[in-house]
Design a protein around this motif. Structure first.
Motif, short mmCIF file in Angstrom:
data_model
loop_
_atom_site.label_atom_id
_atom_site.label_comp_id
_atom_site.label_asym_id
_atom_site.label_seq_id
_atom_site.Cartn_x
_atom_site.Cartn_y
_atom_site.Cartn_z
N ILE A 24 0.84 -1.21 0.00
CA ILE A 24 0.00 0.00 0.00
C ILE A 24 0.87 1.25 0.00
N ASP A 25 1.95 1.23 0.78
CA ASP A 25 2.84 2.39 0.84
C ASP A 25 3.52 2.64 -0.50
N ARG A 28 0.97 4.23 -2.77
CA ARG A 28 0.77 5.64 -2.44
C ARG A 28 1.92 6.48 -2.96
N ASN A 29 3.15 6.01 -2.79
CA ASN A 29 4.31 6.77 -3.28
C ASN A 29 4.31 6.86 -4.80
N ASP A 32 1.47 9.11 -6.05
CA ASP A 32 1.78 10.49 -5.67
C ASP A 32 0.54 11.32 -5.34
N PRO A 34 -2.42 11.58 -1.79
CA PRO A 34 -2.67 11.03 -0.45
C PRO A 34 -3.71 9.92 -0.45
N PHE A 35 -3.50 8.95 0.41
CA PHE A 35 -4.48 7.89 0.66
C PHE A 35 -5.14 8.23 2.00
N ILE A 64 -10.13 3.27 1.21
CA ILE A 64 -9.49 4.55 0.94
C ILE A 64 -10.54 5.50 0.40
N LYS A 70 -8.78 9.90 -9.66
CA LYS A 70 -7.85 9.23 -8.75
C LYS A 70 -8.36 7.83 -8.39
N LEU A 74 -6.23 4.45 -8.90
CA LEU A 74 -6.01 3.52 -7.80
C LEU A 74 -6.45 2.10 -8.17
#
Length: 159
Positions: A24-25, A28-29, A32, A34-35, A64, A70, A74
């Protein structure tokens, strides 16, 4: 992610799976943006109270808050990294829309062995044809498929 984002709203326990959260991280990175976590770990009592299906009790699921383009990005990325559970709630006010993600193993599809083999053969042929399409056509068809899936699942996920 902060502890408070991931803990159970009922008891404050946080048992998120480290491997799941690393994926997940990375998502998110890479994406680019926010989650905003709507729901992550749930103790069994809280999961029951909110009508859950024990998915969040594993520490390998989260919701999320996300909408519009977005949400599409995702979902596409989640499919690419192998998320096995993708739930969509994309109708109503934007602040109430979300995407559910999990990586839990799923039960094999029901049906006889020959039927599963036939479905696998069809999928293999469809994938081969898909790869022959130019990039723009694949993008267009992907967008259309996501729109269709979202419209079909809206009422199921948000009831």
């Amino acid at each position: 992610f902060e502890f408070d984002e991931l803990k159970c709203r009922c008891c404050g326990t946080m048992k998120m799976d480290d491997r799941f959260m690393r994926v997940i991280d990375v998502m998110r990175n890479d994406l680019d943006f926010p989650f905003i976590i709507n729901s992550a770990y749930r103790c069994p009592e809280w999961d029951f109270q909110v009508g859950g299906h024990n998915v969040h009790t594993t520490g390998r699921a989260l919701d999320i808050s996300i909408a519009l383009d977005k949400a599409f990005e995702l979902v596409r990325y989640a499919l690419d990294v192998g998320m096995t559970g993708i739930g969509l709630c994309q109708h109503g006010p934007h602040n109430q829309r979300f995407i559910h993600l999990d990586d839990l193993e799923r039960e094999p599809s029901q049906g006889s062995g020959p039927m599963r083999d036939k479905i696998k053969a069809i999928k293999t042929k469809a994938l081969a044809e898909w790869k022959k399409l130019p990039g723009a056509a694949r993008l267009f068809l992907t967008v259309m498929l996501v729109i269709i899936v979202i419209s079909l699942l809206q009422s199921v996920m948000c009831e």
